[in-house]
Design a protein around this motif. Structure first.
Motif, PDB file in Angstrom:
ATOM      1  N   LYS A 175       0.862  -1.018   0.045  1.00  0.00           N
ATOM      2  CA  LYS A 175      -0.046   0.181   0.049  1.00  0.00           C
ATOM      3  C   LYS A 175       1.104   0.684  -0.354  1.00  0.00           C
ATOM      4  CE  LYS A 175      -4.281  -1.427   2.268  1.00  0.00           C
ATOM      5  NZ  LYS A 175      -5.327  -1.033   3.825  1.00  0.00           N
ATOM      6  N   GLU A 176       2.259   1.313   0.594  1.00  0.00           N
ATOM      7  CA  GLU A 176       2.890   2.477   0.798  1.00  0.00           C
ATOM      8  C   GLU A 176       3.785   2.919  -0.512  1.00  0.00           C
ATOM      9  OE1 GLU A 176       5.872   2.589   3.647  1.00  0.00           O
ATOM     10  OE2 GLU A 176       6.660   3.839   3.255  1.00  0.00           O
ATOM     11  N   PHE A 177       3.612   1.684  -0.798  1.00  0.00           N
ATOM     12  CA  PHE A 177       4.278   1.765  -2.214  1.00  0.00           C
ATOM     13  C   PHE A 177       3.553   2.146  -3.316  1.00  0.00           C
ATOM     14  CE2 PHE A 177       5.295  -0.200  -6.387  1.00  0.00           C
ATOM     15  CZ  PHE A 177       5.989   0.135  -6.627  1.00  0.00           C
ATOM     16  N   PHE A 178       2.577   1.866  -3.148  1.00  0.00           N
ATOM     17  CA  PHE A 178       1.926   2.115  -4.241  1.00  0.00           C
ATOM     18  C   PHE A 178       1.120   3.340  -3.887  1.00  0.00           C
ATOM     19  CE2 PHE A 178       1.263  -2.650  -5.690  1.00  0.00           C
ATOM     20  CZ  PHE A 178       1.578  -2.656  -6.769  1.00  0.00           C
ATOM     21  N   ASN A 179       0.593   3.935  -2.458  1.00  0.00           N
ATOM     22  CA  ASN A 179       0.604   5.210  -2.828  1.00  0.00           C
ATOM     23  C   ASN A 179       1.699   6.028  -3.652  1.00  0.00           C
ATOM     24  OD1 ASN A 179      -2.098   4.899  -1.892  1.00  0.00           O
ATOM     25  ND2 ASN A 179      -1.141   4.267   0.548  1.00  0.00           N
ATOM     26  N   THR A 180       3.250   5.907  -2.834  1.00  0.00           N
ATOM     27  CA  THR A 180       4.028   6.917  -3.530  1.00  0.00           C
ATOM     28  C   THR A 180       3.813   7.318  -4.766  1.00  0.00           C
ATOM     29  OG1 THR A 180       5.371   6.148  -0.894  1.00  0.00           O
ATOM     30  CG2 THR A 180       6.011   7.247  -3.050  1.00  0.00           C
ATOM     31  N   ILE A 181       3.944   6.364  -5.375  1.00  0.00           N
ATOM     32  CA  ILE A 181       3.569   5.910  -7.247  1.00  0.00           C
ATOM     33  C   ILE A 181       1.901   6.553  -7.656  1.00  0.00           C
ATOM     34  CG2 ILE A 181       5.201   4.776  -7.214  1.00  0.00           C
ATOM     35  CD1 ILE A 181       4.294   2.723  -8.559  1.00  0.00           C
ATOM     36  N   ALA A 182       1.242   6.511  -6.654  1.00  0.00           N
ATOM     37  CA  ALA A 182      -0.112   7.196  -7.105  1.00  0.00           C
ATOM     38  C   ALA A 182      -0.968   6.348  -7.788  1.00  0.00           C
ATOM     39  CB  ALA A 182       0.484   8.853  -6.880  1.00  0.00           C
ATOM     40  N   ILE A 183      -0.594   5.140  -7.790  1.00  0.00           N
ATOM     41  CA  ILE A 183      -1.721   4.073  -8.443  1.00  0.00           C
ATOM     42  C   ILE A 183      -2.182   3.608  -7.183  1.00  0.00           C
ATOM     43  CG2 ILE A 183      -1.673   1.680  -9.626  1.00  0.00           C
ATOM     44  CD1 ILE A 183       0.288   3.657 -11.317  1.00  0.00           C
ATOM     45  N   PRO A 184      -3.890   3.982  -7.925  1.00  0.00           N
ATOM     46  CA  PRO A 184      -4.977   2.973  -7.037  1.00  0.00           C
ATOM     47  C   PRO A 184      -5.185   2.132  -7.135  1.00  0.00           C
ATOM     48  CG  PRO A 184      -5.954   4.276  -8.990  1.00  0.00           C
ATOM     49  CD  PRO A 184      -4.014   4.711  -8.845  1.00  0.00           C
ATOM     50  N   TYR A 185      -5.482   1.286  -5.893  1.00  0.00           N
ATOM     51  CA  TYR A 185      -6.256  -0.398  -6.098  1.00  0.00           C
ATOM     52  C   TYR A 185      -7.122  -1.647  -5.188  1.00  0.00           C
ATOM     53  CZ  TYR A 185      -3.959   1.135  -1.435  1.00  0.00           C
ATOM     54  OH  TYR A 185      -3.353   1.784  -0.903  1.00  0.00           O
ATOM     55  N   ILE A 186      -8.192  -1.795  -5.535  1.00  0.00           N
ATOM     56  CA  ILE A 186      -8.519  -2.595  -4.957  1.00  0.00           C
ATOM     57  C   ILE A 186      -8.397  -3.922  -4.020  1.00  0.00           C
ATOM     58  CG2 ILE A 186     -10.901  -1.615  -5.163  1.00  0.00           C
ATOM     59  CD1 ILE A 186     -11.310  -3.987  -6.902  1.00  0.00           C
ATOM     60  N   ILE A 187      -7.849  -4.566  -3.261  1.00  0.00           N
ATOM     61  CA  ILE A 187      -7.490  -5.629  -1.857  1.00  0.00           C
ATOM     62  C   ILE A 187      -8.299  -6.708  -2.119  1.00  0.00           C
ATOM     63  CG2 ILE A 187      -5.672  -6.007  -0.290  1.00  0.00           C
ATOM     64  CD1 ILE A 187      -5.260  -3.408   0.023  1.00  0.00           C
ATOM     65  N   THR A 188      -8.034  -7.728  -2.704  1.00  0.00           N
ATOM     66  CA  THR A 188      -9.295  -9.224  -2.552  1.00  0.00           C
ATOM     67  C   THR A 188      -8.225 -10.389  -2.239  1.00  0.00           C
ATOM     68  OG1 THR A 188      -9.130  -9.494  -4.689  1.00  0.00           O
ATOM     69  CG2 THR A 188     -11.035  -8.350  -3.972  1.00  0.00           C
ATOM     70  N   LYS A 189      -9.043 -10.985  -1.436  1.00  0.00           N
ATOM     71  CA  LYS A 189      -8.549 -12.237  -1.306  1.00  0.00           C
ATOM     72  C   LYS A 189      -8.958 -13.502  -2.801  1.00  0.00           C
ATOM     73  CE  LYS A 189      -8.132 -16.048   1.308  1.00  0.00           C
ATOM     74  NZ  LYS A 189      -9.242 -16.421   3.223  1.00  0.00           N
ATOM     75  N   ARG A 190      -8.081 -13.588  -3.174  1.00  0.00           N
ATOM     76  CA  ARG A 190      -8.436 -14.603  -3.950  1.00  0.00           C
ATOM     77  C   ARG A 190      -9.555 -15.719  -4.687  1.00  0.00           C
ATOM     78  NH1 ARG A 190      -7.601 -10.346  -7.554  1.00  0.00           N
ATOM     79  NH2 ARG A 190      -6.032 -10.171  -9.005  1.00  0.00           N
ATOM     80  N   PRO A 191     -10.368 -16.148  -5.608  1.00  0.00           N
ATOM     81  CA  PRO A 191     -10.995 -17.109  -5.185  1.00  0.00           C
ATOM     82  C   PRO A 191     -10.501 -18.439  -5.314  1.00  0.00           C
ATOM     83  CG  PRO A 191     -11.629 -16.385  -7.560  1.00  0.00           C
ATOM     84  CD  PRO A 191     -10.412 -15.496  -6.323  1.00  0.00           C
ATOM     85  N   PRO A 192     -10.395 -19.571  -4.660  1.00  0.00           N
ATOM     86  CA  PRO A 192      -9.776 -20.521  -4.109  1.00  0.00           C
ATOM     87  C   PRO A 192      -8.934 -21.782  -5.817  1.00  0.00           C
ATOM     88  CG  PRO A 192     -11.670 -20.934  -2.441  1.00  0.00           C
ATOM     89  CD  PRO A 192     -12.202 -19.811  -3.882  1.00  0.00           C
ATOM     90  N   TRP A 193      -9.402 -21.164  -6.330  1.00  0.00           N
ATOM     91  CA  TRP A 193      -9.329 -21.646  -7.973  1.00  0.00           C
ATOM     92  C   TRP A 193      -7.964 -20.863  -9.050  1.00  0.00           C
ATOM     93  CZ3 TRP A 193     -13.912 -20.499  -7.253  1.00  0.00           C
ATOM     94  CH2 TRP A 193     -15.191 -18.645  -7.568  1.00  0.00           C
ATOM     95  N   ASP A 194      -8.080 -19.290  -8.391  1.00  0.00           N
ATOM     96  CA  ASP A 194      -7.501 -18.279  -8.961  1.00  0.00           C
ATOM     97  C   ASP A 194      -5.863 -18.745  -8.321  1.00  0.00           C
ATOM     98  OD1 ASP A 194      -6.532 -16.859 -11.194  1.00  0.00           O
ATOM     99  OD2 ASP A 194      -8.085 -15.615 -10.310  1.00  0.00           O
ATOM    100  N   LYS A 195      -5.281 -19.108  -6.724  1.00  0.00           N
ATOM    101  CA  LYS A 195      -4.837 -18.546  -6.327  1.00  0.00           C
ATOM    102  C   LYS A 195      -2.714 -19.107  -6.277  1.00  0.00           C
ATOM    103  CE  LYS A 195      -5.094 -22.929  -2.871  1.00  0.00           C
ATOM    104  NZ  LYS A 195      -5.883 -22.922  -2.072  1.00  0.00           N
TER     105      LYS A 195
END
Ligand code: PR8
Length: 466
Positions: A175-195
């Motif tokens: 989060k700190e890294f992406f905030n520094t480079i001004a990139i927005p993000y959403i954070i999710t837990k991937r579904p099991p078939w995509d881990k």
């Protein structure tokens, strides 16, 4: 931007970031300007990681038996591995893989290094190239076969709780890294078939690109004890027992540069946050014949003053029209341009042009360092706020499948929806709308699943993805 794909491809070439004409699909050349952008971005990342990780470097090649030891992991990567079969004319007894990621290169060594609980926690990282024979359509920086900027961190812990805490810490670092480079993000837990293959679960960061598709820009994996059991990573506890360790790993790639370019860019080209810009300030002399020498001297003085104050400055003294210089540096995304002409010189002022808003501001020469610093900070803040707003404006809620389909068709972007969490139901959503479920965030009770109508367990997100 009407066609993002075309814009992206052109800007990489025009701004001299990447040359994609290298004759191997999915492998590109970093040009000097792009390399500087990459370097400054990695400096930020290293500064964050170096607080409590140690940087290392492991070999590129992994012996076949070692790569294949962790069966779930190898299954996930088997279609993507490049193999070396010969050394010169001699066929190798044991094939060697070009690392697709380095778990199986590192963990046998961890098993030699880790003996006691006093050796833990172990936190290391490396920034290297990795190779994945991607079968989906390749695209410079976004989906490549040689990932040139693969930052992978690997950690080892005594307990499950500590590994869990490390996952949270990794999320904070990213989060700190992406905030520094001004990139927005959403954070999710991937579904099991995509881990991640071999992990207990995967947490992912996604950002939204201008064409309404999301790009996965970082992942954090809790590996539990799967790899420690396969590679025999054991430690002696304070009471003398021998236990398998708990592990995490987290990584990101060239996609961080892709997102800087795509998220902030506009019709005139790049808009680089000052933190990563190869040059934060470009000085353009406005020359009239009789005053050339005087102007050039003044420009050099200002350049040196700004350099001494710690800014990355370039005096563009090429013998071409100032207008062409403006165009070029706008396209290359330099955050600030300072124009210095004879009239300004007489009044002890300079004209400063912001790349983000294209505003022009007059500044007294004596206030230059202080004012520039303020403006550069303001540019990062503006880019960050603009980018977050753009992403948030494109997150829409759907309560039934028809609505979700309609949004994806007409507006694209990200859809938030209630989901029961069942694997079969999730796959059927993906199939019906032709999208990917990014993953889940918080618990969401009291509403019904968008697909099966059962009670929803989670708030989830879906989108068209890269
Ligand atoms: C791991 N092991 O490997 P991950 N082109 C560009 N970027 C890519 C590509 C590609 N072909 N494939 C993946 N990425 C773990 C964690 C060590 C570190 C990017 O995890 O397979 C994606 O942004 O999830 C992905 O989130 C990141 O690399 C890490 O890859």
């Amino acid at each position: 931007m009407t066609d993002f794909s075309e814009w992206f491809h052109n800007i990489l070439e025009e701004a001299e970031i990447i040359d994609s004409r290298y004759p191997i699909k999915g492998m590109n050349v970093w040009l000097p300007y792009g390399f500087q952008l990459r370097k400054h971005t990695l400096e930020i990342l290293r500064n964050i990681l170096d607080r409590d990780h140690q940087e290392t470097l492991f070999p590129l090649l992994i012996p076949e038996d070692q790569l294949e030891k962790e069966s779930i992991h190898v299954k996930g990567f088997e279609d993507e591995v490049y193999w070396i079969t010969h050394g010169g004319l001699t066929k190798l007894n044991k094939k060697l893989a070009l690392r697709p990621t380095s778990e199986t290169a590192m963990y046998p060594m961890f098993s030699l290094w880790i003996r006691s609980h006093t050796d833990l926690p172990l936190r290391i990282y490396q920034i290297v190239n990795t190779f994945r024979y991607e079968t989906k359509h390749t695209r410079p920086l976004i989906r490549v076969r040689e990932i040139t900027t693969f930052k992978e961190a690997h950690t080892v812990h005594e307990t499950m709780e500590e590994a869990e805490e490390q996952v949270q810490e990794a999320i904070r670092l990213y989060k700190e890294f992406f905030n520094t480079i001004a990139i927005p993000y959403i954070i999710t837990k991937r579904p099991p078939w995509d881990k991640f293959p071999g992990s207990d679960y995967t947490i992912a960061f996604d950002t939204l690109l201008p064409d309404g598709k999301t790009l996965q820009i970082a992942t954090v994996h809790n590996l539990g004890q799967t790899f420690s059991k396969t590679f025999n990573i054991k430690f002696e506890t304070p009471t003398g027992e021998h236990e398998y360790a708990y592990q995490t790993c987290y990584g990101l790639s060239d996609r961080i540069i892709a997102s800087i370019i795509a998220v902030h860019g506009d019709e005139s080209g790049l808009r680089l946050p000052p933190e990563v810009a190869p040059y934060q300030i470009i000085i353009v002399p406005i020359i009239f014949k009789e005053e050339t020498e005087e102007i050039m001297k003044a420009c050099e003085k200002i350049r040196d003053k700004l350099k001494d104050a710690g800014f990355r400055v370039k005096l563009d003294d090429r013998d071409i029209r100032a207008g062409r210089k403006y165009y070029e540096w706008e396209m290359k995304g330099a955050p600030l341009r300072i124009e210095i002409g004879p009239r300004d010189l007489k009044r002890n002022v300079v004209v400063v042009a912001r790349r983000d808003t294209k505003e022009k501001i007059e500044i007294k020469t004596e206030d230059l360092e202080e004012e520039t610093d303020k403006i550069l900070h303001d540019i990062t803040r503006t880019l960050r706020e603009e980018a977050w707003k753009k992403m948030q404006d494109n997150i829409r809620t759907a309560t039934n499948l028809e609505e979700a389909k309609k949004i994806i068709k007409e507006k694209k972007g990200i859809i938030s929806f209630p989901w029961c969490g069942d694997e079969e139901c999730g796959k059927s959503i993906e199939e019906k709308i032709k999208v990917d479920i990014l993953g889940i965030t918080e618990a969401e009770k009291k509403s019904s699943c968008i697909n099966c109508g059962k009670e929803a367990e989670h708030k989830a997100f879906l989108a068209k993805t890269y």
